[in-house]
Motif scaffolding. Structure first.
Motif, PDB file in Angstrom:
ATOM      1  N   GLY D 737       0.628  -1.136  -0.217  1.00  0.00           N
ATOM      2  CA  GLY D 737       0.038  -0.042  -0.047  1.00  0.00           C
ATOM      3  C   GLY D 737       0.750   1.381   0.026  1.00  0.00           C
ATOM      4  O   GLY D 737       0.279   2.384   0.547  1.00  0.00           O
ATOM      5  N   ILE D 738       2.142   1.254  -0.429  1.00  0.00           N
ATOM      6  CA  ILE D 738       2.995   2.374  -0.301  1.00  0.00           C
ATOM      7  C   ILE D 738       3.797   2.264  -1.754  1.00  0.00           C
ATOM      8  O   ILE D 738       4.304   1.327  -2.044  1.00  0.00           O
ATOM      9  CB  ILE D 738       4.075   2.667   0.827  1.00  0.00           C
ATOM     10  N   ASP D 739       3.673   3.303  -2.415  1.00  0.00           N
ATOM     11  CA  ASP D 739       4.378   3.267  -3.779  1.00  0.00           C
ATOM     12  C   ASP D 739       5.827   3.553  -3.285  1.00  0.00           C
ATOM     13  O   ASP D 739       5.981   4.879  -2.848  1.00  0.00           O
ATOM     14  CB  ASP D 739       3.851   4.163  -4.651  1.00  0.00           C
ATOM     15  N   LEU D 740       6.772   2.711  -3.379  1.00  0.00           N
ATOM     16  CA  LEU D 740       8.270   3.325  -2.964  1.00  0.00           C
ATOM     17  C   LEU D 740       8.955   3.921  -3.786  1.00  0.00           C
ATOM     18  O   LEU D 740      10.050   4.227  -3.614  1.00  0.00           O
ATOM     19  CB  LEU D 740       8.962   2.060  -2.367  1.00  0.00           C
ATOM     20  N   SER D 741       8.369   4.234  -5.227  1.00  0.00           N
ATOM     21  CA  SER D 741       9.376   4.553  -6.245  1.00  0.00           C
ATOM     22  C   SER D 741       9.633   6.027  -5.879  1.00  0.00           C
ATOM     23  O   SER D 741       9.215   6.936  -5.214  1.00  0.00           O
ATOM     24  CB  SER D 741       8.477   4.774  -7.476  1.00  0.00           C
ATOM     25  N   PRO D 742      11.104   6.607  -6.448  1.00  0.00           N
ATOM     26  CA  PRO D 742      11.492   7.903  -5.984  1.00  0.00           C
ATOM     27  C   PRO D 742      10.502   9.029  -6.257  1.00  0.00           C
ATOM     28  O   PRO D 742      10.396   9.914  -5.578  1.00  0.00           O
ATOM     29  CB  PRO D 742      12.724   7.895  -6.937  1.00  0.00           C
ATOM     30  N   GLU D 743       9.821   8.760  -7.368  1.00  0.00           N
ATOM     31  CA  GLU D 743       8.793   9.915  -7.838  1.00  0.00           C
ATOM     32  C   GLU D 743       7.753   9.955  -6.592  1.00  0.00           C
ATOM     33  O   GLU D 743       7.409  11.073  -6.108  1.00  0.00           O
ATOM     34  CB  GLU D 743       8.268   9.763  -9.043  1.00  0.00           C
ATOM     35  N   ALA D 744       7.086   8.781  -6.412  1.00  0.00           N
ATOM     36  CA  ALA D 744       5.981   8.796  -5.422  1.00  0.00           C
ATOM     37  C   ALA D 744       6.494   9.082  -3.953  1.00  0.00           C
ATOM     38  O   ALA D 744       5.421   9.410  -2.971  1.00  0.00           O
ATOM     39  CB  ALA D 744       5.290   7.426  -5.427  1.00  0.00           C
ATOM     40  N   PHE D 745       7.724   8.520  -3.514  1.00  0.00           N
ATOM     41  CA  PHE D 745       8.181   8.548  -2.137  1.00  0.00           C
ATOM     42  C   PHE D 745       9.490   9.274  -2.237  1.00  0.00           C
ATOM     43  O   PHE D 745      10.375   8.428  -1.876  1.00  0.00           O
ATOM     44  CB  PHE D 745       8.159   7.372  -1.695  1.00  0.00           C
ATOM     45  N   PRO D 746       9.472  10.522  -2.394  1.00  0.00           N
ATOM     46  CA  PRO D 746      11.004  11.066  -2.153  1.00  0.00           C
ATOM     47  C   PRO D 746      11.696  11.168  -0.877  1.00  0.00           C
ATOM     48  O   PRO D 746      10.994  10.816  -0.091  1.00  0.00           O
ATOM     49  CB  PRO D 746      10.559  12.615  -2.821  1.00  0.00           C
ATOM     50  N   HIS D 747      12.737  11.679  -0.933  1.00  0.00           N
ATOM     51  CA  HIS D 747      13.518  11.953   0.241  1.00  0.00           C
ATOM     52  C   HIS D 747      12.922  12.850   1.116  1.00  0.00           C
ATOM     53  O   HIS D 747      12.179  14.099   0.848  1.00  0.00           O
ATOM     54  CB  HIS D 747      15.051  12.314   0.079  1.00  0.00           C
ATOM     55  N   MET D 748      12.745  12.489   2.366  1.00  0.00           N
ATOM     56  CA  MET D 748      12.236  13.475   3.504  1.00  0.00           C
ATOM     57  C   MET D 748      10.771  13.615   3.286  1.00  0.00           C
ATOM     58  O   MET D 748      10.099  14.480   3.224  1.00  0.00           O
ATOM     59  CB  MET D 748      12.760  14.901   3.550  1.00  0.00           C
ATOM     60  N   ALA D 749      10.210  12.154   3.193  1.00  0.00           N
ATOM     61  CA  ALA D 749       8.886  12.086   3.052  1.00  0.00           C
ATOM     62  C   ALA D 749       8.197  10.794   4.000  1.00  0.00           C
ATOM     63  O   ALA D 749       9.286  10.358   4.642  1.00  0.00           O
ATOM     64  CB  ALA D 749       8.255  11.817   1.603  1.00  0.00           C
ATOM     65  N   VAL D 750       6.979  10.822   4.192  1.00  0.00           N
ATOM     66  CA  VAL D 750       6.399   9.903   5.271  1.00  0.00           C
ATOM     67  C   VAL D 750       5.185   9.287   4.539  1.00  0.00           C
ATOM     68  O   VAL D 750       4.487   9.950   3.880  1.00  0.00           O
ATOM     69  CB  VAL D 750       6.156  10.396   6.707  1.00  0.00           C
ATOM     70  N   ARG D 751       5.017   7.914   4.657  1.00  0.00           N
ATOM     71  CA  ARG D 751       3.793   7.321   4.208  1.00  0.00           C
ATOM     72  C   ARG D 751       3.309   6.276   5.083  1.00  0.00           C
ATOM     73  O   ARG D 751       4.080   5.865   5.958  1.00  0.00           O
ATOM     74  CB  ARG D 751       4.320   6.559   3.063  1.00  0.00           C
ATOM     75  N   GLU D 752       1.939   6.174   5.219  1.00  0.00           N
ATOM     76  CA  GLU D 752       1.277   5.087   6.039  1.00  0.00           C
ATOM     77  C   GLU D 752       0.772   3.913   5.142  1.00  0.00           C
ATOM     78  O   GLU D 752       0.269   4.216   4.316  1.00  0.00           O
ATOM     79  CB  GLU D 752       0.275   5.942   6.817  1.00  0.00           C
ATOM     80  N   GLY D 753       1.096   2.903   5.840  1.00  0.00           N
ATOM     81  CA  GLY D 753       0.612   1.602   4.968  1.00  0.00           C
ATOM     82  C   GLY D 753       0.958   0.312   5.772  1.00  0.00           C
ATOM     83  O   GLY D 753       0.773   0.426   6.999  1.00  0.00           O
ATOM     84  N   LYS D 754       1.354  -0.657   5.345  1.00  0.00           N
ATOM     85  CA  LYS D 754       1.654  -1.926   5.877  1.00  0.00           C
ATOM     86  C   LYS D 754       2.775  -2.362   5.600  1.00  0.00           C
ATOM     87  O   LYS D 754       3.358  -2.370   4.518  1.00  0.00           O
ATOM     88  CB  LYS D 754       0.491  -2.885   5.576  1.00  0.00           C
ATOM     89  N   ILE D 755       3.569  -3.118   6.436  1.00  0.00           N
ATOM     90  CA  ILE D 755       4.641  -3.754   6.292  1.00  0.00           C
ATOM     91  C   ILE D 755       4.666  -5.159   7.000  1.00  0.00           C
ATOM     92  O   ILE D 755       4.097  -5.134   7.951  1.00  0.00           O
ATOM     93  CB  ILE D 755       6.012  -3.129   6.680  1.00  0.00           C
ATOM     94  N   CYS D 756       4.946  -6.467   6.326  1.00  0.00           N
ATOM     95  CA  CYS D 756       4.505  -7.654   6.985  1.00  0.00           C
ATOM     96  C   CYS D 756       3.150  -7.675   7.419  1.00  0.00           C
ATOM     97  O   CYS D 756       2.969  -8.573   8.642  1.00  0.00           O
ATOM     98  CB  CYS D 756       5.584  -7.883   8.101  1.00  0.00           C
TER      99      CYS D 756
END
Lengths: 90, 175, 420, 954
Positions: D737-756
């Protein structure tokens, strides 16, 4: 260990629940930039340190979490009164 | 000639107990997983509306597993998994702290004595259904009196191991 | 001038044969004269030292030393008598080392055995940050010519056998900074020695004479002090009143950056020699030495609130003894004999104020917090110098009041700041 | 009677023998005996040696006032306790006691030579000598003095015993269970409130224990108290101090009265009692008399002799003479006579004796000497007679006896009253200080209130001195060997206040803290000064009432429980993988993970290389976290931090710099805006609590109008930093649920989603300069997620790294560590963080201080980089920097090294330093003088690796 009456909890609680907050009623200026170095020094550092009635801040840090004011005799350590932050100096 | 024997157990070697400990008239156990929320607001009614639950009005009271800890602070201790609306944009603060603390339960006629070994409050005078933040020696805890002889203690996760063993020490007369 | 019968083993033996009837008063109790060339307010070690050095080094012998109670009855007689100078900043190192140099040979100078014992002061490092901080001290001290050396845990243990250096303790000892010239002295003897020597030089020691006011002339300059025993005139007044300084300064119309806190200390029952030095641990919050009498002398912390009650809370003692027994586990069966409290005056940067004040002719020495005893001879000498020259010596020049306005603070405690 | 044991009487159990040893010799007594009574019963008169002159000493008192009979009790390895008072040591089978302060034996003490030389050791002698030659004080004199002083020996091993402690609360606390205390307890108990009755002795009863007539009543009262469930009776419990607002600390002795093999559980228990009302019923202590020879073994208090006879069934001698100034001496003498003790004579300075007393004495065939006083005692290690003279003058006559009893009047026990700052009043009838006023809910009853019928007595409790004071060898403080003449000498030498006299003579400073000597000292001083006692002052009583073991005071706070050690949810994994730890604040953190035989440098070099070349995983859970929520959240942060926050968009992070109002850096951290009204702050590990408290302070007391609330979430989240070029590849398979691509998720950004499968707050941040993520998951999932990331990481050659590697990596980028590169005196500009200060902001905490003259002055210490000329030389952190290495000491230091490492990445050493005017010295060579060598280094910008920051993008 002092017993301190918390004006919010409305009961006397043991000192170890509280954190001392220094002299009370020393308000931070709305615009510090208007203060001269002398005025700023006074705000930061000058304290009345009386022998007798002392207005001081306490925080019921491990209780209700609130800062409040107290009047304590610094010779006997007896509290005269405690009152909520924002209330007029007693 | 000074000879200092090694200590039997070091602080680093202490492990958080997993199984309940039965002492003389008192039992120490884990409360199990809970949902925990720190609830803040100037206006209790606004907050109550946001979370759709009633709030105790007086500091120290509990209602429906929600305790009033301060004039603008409540603490909810609910079944694990319970969700709560955040009230975005409103003058309230709802923060999920489910994992921040662990719950320990002291139960039995000796529970009061164990708690009093390090808590300076006059707990005998604390009514059933009351709850408060306080300290056990140097560690902050929350004490909920759930029954005459049942006390629920909330403690931040990383202090739980120390507190568990401090309780055990008090149960066994510091042996 | 009163004549002073010399103290020596020879005279002691001589006196023994006449039941010691030949010993004169240490210091005659004087009534105040109408005026003096200089007045010192506060007959603690610092004030006594100032009076002595005014007369001895700076040629001002017409001096009154006025004290509200009994001389040496304040923090001088209530502290844990630790002497050291291994401070970080140049200003502090120079200040305290000036004192340590004077401690050396003070017994002979005063002809009074003040029992300065260079037992060494060992400061323990318990974490990486302590090590960095102590190394910084040691290097700075070395380049300032102040002795302070690094010891490994094993060397610490060898220097102080009761120390537990097991890596399994809560705060393992990673090493220590040792100042061998550090140590202790007998606090009462320091006060009495200075008093005896000062009055022999003509200083009037006036006890039980509280200051009730400070008189200033039209030009604002000092004219003298009002006391319970009348007005005493002088154009030079030095205040060295520790916890009471704020109160005296108010009399002169000055508000000071000071707060007074209760500080407790305690001693154990006396035992045969077991603890050979002074050990301090800032991380575990404990410091201790053993007195000539055999008592373990232990410093406790200050209470969190300001007070003049000379009475502290018991949980402070609990924490102190827990800390002591954590570092020195052999002592849990030792017994606490006596606790007591003092009033320490603390400045915002926890360094003293020693110099001139905005009032002409009024000088001040205060704000020593918990560390005043070690500075006794230095503070006395520098207050005397400042009063004699109406300007501070270069050593105490940085310890002015201006620093709280211009921000040039001397904050040793901050330099040992809590780490990441 | 056998030995000195009376045929009958006493509360001892004559059917139960107790075997013990004294100085190695086998002895015996009965159950109920004290060590003192058992030894006296066997004719032991000599108990100890005095502190200074090593004079032979016997028993003076029967309780805690005892100054002479100090013993060491050995209960096995690590269980030796020095300086115990024989009368207060309960007898039990196997008790092993030894006398102290003698060499080699109690009977023949060579150091008693001091006694012959005592003329050379008057009060304050050490101030007058040992000054020549100068070096000899520390080398010769002091060591000798130390060896002679000091009473018993300190323990030398860890104490195997445990100690308990508790808080307790009651409506009424009664201290002292004599008749007055018991009556007060019964009265208070009737009202139904919680009552504590504590007493220092083996059983309650106090004075009544020495008065068989009261035993029946005592038994009844004890039973009544035991039957009330609102009453707690604690014997063997000493109230050691009274503190603010009726907080009384008491210590209960639980096992020392039992044979070692029967002793179970804690040795002592500390009671910290908060009481509504405190009733002090601590009784009074009889005053010794000051006469020549008053310290010869066999001279003791009359009340003590009475206690030994009536409570323990022991006669302290076969022929006793009583020296009384007070009716109580007569009462005690008559009681002793009744108990079968042979009283040869009663000597009383008073000419008029109450007729009924004189008559009773006559009937008992006791010779009476009214108007007489003892002028001397004959005997060395035991009394063999006394000289008595009319009015205490002239030759007088000798009376044969083997014990002398002193009845000098009574001193109320007002210690706790004084602890509470209660005032005292001089009572002429008592010749003593009695309680006056207090602001506590505290009262005294019975003898300690001055309310007990002792009959009358001479209030000035001093005998006429046959010799001039300066010749008097009469003792005032027995343990410290203070003679009357010492007090005279102190006054002669100009000491006027009792505080001075006490300190100069050490009167009242022994382990009994003057319980029997203070008042006599005071009266002698007032006599010499010809001023009333009340003018001399009174030394203040300080806690504890009697010496108290450290063990009980620290209670559970020892060894593993001394202080909490905080561990993260991932700590166990680190432990299992061989982590070496360091303590940071209350936490322990993995410092590095050595493999095989790696030392720290090798391990750190490998960890650094792995992070730069592949990926590293780091447990950052200890970082402080605060959730800031509310409509005014951004406004609040804008006022707290130096940099602007209002413009920060949700989903983005910002580095925040926090100053104290004094303008110096106190904390920093990266924070994220999760929603318009919700921020996730991070602080330093050590700063977490401090920062939250500071923010609460401003929020509650300065800006109470703001609608924003702070919640600590430090322990809500486990934080796993994944850093390195392969970081994205490591977490990608685990994140939903998080787009990790540099464009979608730049440096100094935060996202909420799931891991494991677990909720996460995923930060894209870097404290290493590499592409990096910080995975926040609820704490209980930290270990699981860590292991999952580790498993993925291993596919990419990942390494787990610790704080040391973290430090090196950030130093290579010139990132500061608050507390290491700053020290509480560093401003943002000093640290090169001027960019983080919002120039346009009208105000923030600390802003005004940055305009103070010294802060804007030139030449302040500024953070710079240092490169040593020798690339392999690693500077020592804390090393001092000079411009001219050849100057003489004291040198002018212009700065110091704050951080220094060997950088595996750079293949050389790097360092950061605070240097005066540092930024104007770029390229300059400075010098670091070390013992034996001087290291030279060039000043450079504090940025050693990837200055353009290209690696952030992986």
């Amino acid at each position: 260990m002092l017993l301190i009456h918390c004006p919010y909890c409305e009961e006397a609680r043991p000192e170890v629940e509280f954190a001392y907050g220094g002299e009370a009623h020393i308000a931070r200026p709305v615009d510090p930039s208007t203060y001269s170095d002398e005025q700023w020094e006074e705000f930061l550092y000058i304290r009345s340190n009386p022998r007798g009635r002392h207005h001081e801040r306490w925080r019921h840090a491990h209780g209700c979490g609130r800062f409040f004011n107290a009047v304590r005799d610094t010779v006997t350590d007896v509290f005269e009164t405690t009152y909520k932050a924002g209330e007029a100096r007693k | 000639m000074v000879e200092i024997a090694e200590i039997a157990v070091s602080a680093a070697e202490l492990k958080l107990g997993t199984e309940p400990v039965q002492g003389d008239g008192v039992r120490l156990a884990h409360a199990g997983p809970k949902a925990r929320y720190s609830l803040r607001a100037r206006d209790a009614k606004a907050l109550a509306d946001v979370i759709g639950r009633a709030l105790p009005g007086k500091i120290g009271d509990t209602e429906g597993a929600i305790a009033c800890l301060g004039p603008d602070e409540w603490y909810a201790l609910l079944p694990a998994g319970t969700e709560m609306p955040r009230g975005e944009g409103l003058a309230v603060s709802v923060v999920d702290v489910s994992s921040r603390a662990l719950g320990l339960v002291l139960e039995g006629p000796g529970a009061l004595a164990v708690l009093s070994s390090g808590c300076p409050l006059d707990l005998a005078k604390m009514g059933v259904g009351r709850a408060t933040r306080t300290v056990f020696e140097t560690v902050e805890i929350q004490v909920w009196r759930e029954g005459e002889e049942r006390w629920h203690v909330e403690v931040w996760r990383s202090f739980a191991t120390w507190l568990w063993h401090a309780f055990v020490a008090a149960m066994h007369g510091a042996k | 001038m009163t004549t002073m019968k010399r103290f020596s083993g020879f005279n002691l033996i001589g006196e023994a044969f006449r039941s010691h009837q030949g010993w004169p008063e240490h210091w005659p109790d004087k009534a105040p004269k109408a005026s003096y060339d200089a007045i010192i307010v506060g007959a603690g070690g610092h004030g006594l030292g100032a009076a002595y050095y005014l007369a001895k080094k700076y040629g001002i012998t017409n001096v009154a030393l006025i004290e509200k109670g009994w001389l040496g009855g304040g923090n001088t007689g209530r502290n844990t008598t630790i002497i050291r100078s291994n401070y970080l900043y140049d200003e502090s190192a120079h200040l305290y080392d000036h004192a340590v140099k004077l401690w050396d040979g003070l017994s002979q100078e005063l002809n009074y055995n003040i029992m300065y014992s260079k037992r060494g002061v060992l400061m323990l490092a318990h974490n990486v940050h302590d090590v960095q901080s102590f190394k910084r001290h040691i290097h700075a001290n070395r380049l300032n010519g102040v002795d302070n050396e690094w010891l490994t845990p094993e060397e610490c243990k060898a220097y102080c056998p009761p120390l537990d250096i097991s890596p399994r303790t809560r705060h393992p000892v990673l090493g220590g900074a040792l100042q061998r010239r550090g140590g202790t002295a007998r606090h009462d003897s320091v006060a009495w020695g200075y008093a005896r020597a000062a009055s022999a030089l003509g200083v009037d020691i006036i006890q039980n004479c509280a200051v009730t006011g400070i008189r200033r002339g039209a030009d604002g300059a000092i004219e003298g002090v009002e006391t319970e025993r009348g007005f005493i005139a002088s154009r030079r007044v030095g205040v060295s009143a520790a916890g009471s300084t704020s109160l005296v300064m108010k009399m002169a119309g000055l508000d000071f950056p000071l707060e007074s806190y209760p500080l407790q200390a305690l001693v154990s029952e006396p035992v045969k020699p077991i603890f050979p030095c002074v050990v301090m641990s800032n991380t575990v919050h404990a410091y201790m030495s053993q007195s000539d009498k055999g008592e373990l002398v232990i410093g406790a912390g200050t209470d969190q609130y300001t007070s003049y009650s000379q009475r502290g809370a018991f949980h402070i003692v609990e924490h102190t003894l827990a800390a002591i027994c954590e570092i020195f586990p052999i002592f849990t069966r030792m017994r606490m004999l006596r606790t007591w409290g003092g009033i320490v005056d603390v400045t915002p940067d926890r360094s003293p104020i020693l110099g001139k004040t905005p009032v002409k002719g009024l000088y001040v020495n205060c704000g020593w917090g918990t560390g005043g005893f070690k500075a006794t001879p230095g503070a006395g000498d520098l207050l005397a110098y400042t009063m004699a020259h109406d300007e501070p010596h270069k050593i105490n020049a940085p310890y002015n009041l201006d620093r709280f306005r211009n921000g040039r603070l001397i904050d040793e405690a901050a330099a040992a700041a809590v780490a990441h | 009677m056998t030995g000195f044991r009376l045929a009958d009487g006493g509360r001892i159990d004559r059917r139960t023998k107790r075997n013990f040893t004294f100085d190695g010799k086998a002895r015996w007594g009965y159950a109920g005996d004290s060590l003192a009574s058992a030894l006296l019963a066997q004719g032991q008169m000599l108990f100890g040696r005095s502190f200074k002159y090593h004079r032979p000493r016997g028993i003076l008192g029967a309780g805690v006032e005892e100054p002479n009979a100090l013993v060491t009790v050995d209960r096995g390895p690590g269980r030796k306790t020095p300086n115990l008072r024989a009368p207060s040591v309960a007898l039990h089978d196997g008790l092993a006691a030894t006398s102290q302060n003698r060499f080699p034996t109690l009977k023949t003490d060579l150091i008693a030579v001091n006694n012959m030389l005592s003329a050379f050791f008057p009060a304050g002698f050490y101030n007058k000598t040992f000054m020549w030659p100068r070096a000899a004080w520390e080398k010769v004199y002091e060591p000798i003095i130390r060896r002679l002083a000091g009473l018993g020996d300190s323990p030398t091993t860890r104490d195997p015993d445990h100690y308990d402690a508790t808080y307790a609360h009651c409506e009424t606390l009664v201290v002292g269970a004599g008749p007055a205390g018991i009556a007060a307890a019964l009265e208070a108990a009737a009202s139904g409130g919680r009552v504590f009755l504590i007493d220092e002795q083996e059983e309650i009863g106090g004075g009544a224990l020495s008065d068989p007539a009261q035993w029946a009543w005592l038994a009844e009262a004890s039973a009544k108290l035991a039957a009330m469930d609102n009453v707690t009776v604690l014997p063997r419990t000493t109230a050691i101090g009274h503190y603010h607002q009726n907080f009384v600390v008491a210590a209960q002795r639980l096992t020392d009265h039992l044979p070692v093999d029967e002793a179970e559980g804690p040795r002592e228990k500390l009671w910290r009692i908060r009481a509504g009302e405190v009733v002090l019923a601590m009784g009074a202590i009889e005053r010794p008399l000051v006469f020549e020879g008053n310290d010869v073994p066999g001279v003791m208090l009359a009340s003590a002799a009475k206690t030994f006879a009536l409570r323990y069934g022991v006669a302290v001698g076969r022929k006793l003479v009583v020296m009384a100034l007070h009716d109580s001496g007569w009462h005690d003498a008559l009681a002793l006579h009744k108990a079968g003790v042979n009283i040869a004579a009663i000597v009383d300075l008073r000419r008029e004796i109450a007729p009924e007393l004189a008559e009773a004495a006559r009937d008992a065939r006791i010779a009476c000497y009214p108007g007489y006083a003892v002028t001397g005692v004959s005997g060395g290690q035991a009394v063999n007679g006394v000289t008595v003279a009319l009015a205490g003058v002239g030759k007088g006559q000798k009376l044969e006896c083997d014990a002398v009893l002193m009845a000098g009047g009574w001193t109320p026990t007002v210690h706790l009253w004084s602890h509470a700052k209660g005032t005292l009043r001089w009572d002429e009838n008592w010749g003593a200080y009695v309680p006056d006023k207090t602001h506590e809910n505290l009262r005294c009853v019975g003898a300690c209130a001055g309310d007990w019928d002792f009959g009358s007595g001479l209030v000035r409790g001093l005998l006429p001195a046959p010799k001039p004071l300066h010749e008097s060898k009469a003792f005032v403080d027995f343990q410290n060997d203070v003679k009357a003449r010492d007090i005279g000498l102190a006054v002669q030498e100009g000491f006027r206040s009792i505080e001075h006299i006490k300190r100069y003579t050490t009167n009242g400073m022994a382990t009994d803290q003057g319980k029997t000597s203070n008042l006599n000292g005071l009266q002698i001083a007032s006599g010499v000064l010809h001023r009333p006692v009340t003018d001399i002052g009174l030394t203040t009583f300080r806690p504890p009432y009697t010496p108290q073991s450290f063990g009980a005071i620290l209670g559970h706070h020892k060894e593993a429980l001394f202080q909490p050690l905080r561990k993260t949810g991932i700590d166990d994994w680190a432990d299992a993988h061989g982590a070496v730890y360091e303590n940071v604040a209350q936490w322990r953190r993995a410092r590095y993970f050595p493999q095989g035989s790696e030392d720290m440098d090798a391990a750190v070099a490998r960890e650094c290389r792995t992070v730069r070349s592949a990926v590293g995983i780091f447990d950052a859970s200890t970082l402080g976290k605060i959730e800031v929520v509310g409509p005014d959240a951004a406004e609040f942060l804008n006022r707290m931090y130096t940099n602007p926050w209002k413009s920060l968009e949700p989903g983005r992070c910002r580095y925040g710099l926090l100053l104290g109002e004094h303008g110096f850096i106190i904390d920093d951290g990266v924070s994220a805006r999760l929603a318009p009204d919700r921020f996730h702050l991070t602080t330093t590990t050590g700063g977490a609590a401090r920062v939250l408290n500071m923010m609460e302070d401003y929020l509650q007391t300065e800006w109470a109008d703001l609608d924003v609330w702070l919640t600590s979430t430090t322990e809500q989240w486990s934080v796993i930093a994944v850093q390195g070029p392969k970081a994205r590849r490591v977490i990608a398979p685990l994140v939903e649920g998080i787009d990790l691509s540099p464009e979608a998720f730049p440096h100094m950004a935060v996202r909420e989603g799931k891991i494991c499968g677990v909720d996460t707050r995923l930060f894209r941040v870097s404290f290493t300069g590499e592409l990096g993520f910080e995975v926040n998951v609820p704490a209980e999932y930290g270990r699981m997620v860590w292991e999952a990331i580790w498993a993925e990481g291993e596919k990419h050659g990942a390494a787990a790294y610790g704080t040391e590697t973290m430090h090196v990596l950030r130093a290579e980028k010139g990132f500061i560590i608050v507390g290491q590169d700053t020290d509480g005196t560093v401003t943002p500009d000093d640290a090169g963080l001027g960019w983080a200060v919002g120039k346009k902001k009208p105000d923030f905490v600390g802003k005004r201080s940055l305009a103070r003259p010294d802060i804007v002055a030139a030449g302040r210490k500024q953070l710079v980089g240092l490169l040593t000329d020798d690339p392999q030389a690693v500077l020592e952190e804390g090393a001092q920097i000079v411009a001219d290495p050849n100057q003489p000491v004291p040198m002018t230091m212009i700065g110091h090294v704050t951080s220094s490492y060997h950088s595996a990445t750079m293949g050389r050493s790097i360092a950061m330093a605070l240097v005066a005017g540092g930024r104007d010295r770029m390229g300059e060579t400075l010098h670091i003088p070390m013992p034996g060598k001087t290291i030279s280094a060039k000043v450079v910008a504090p940025m050693f690796y990837d200055p353009e920051g290209s690696r952030l993008n992986g």
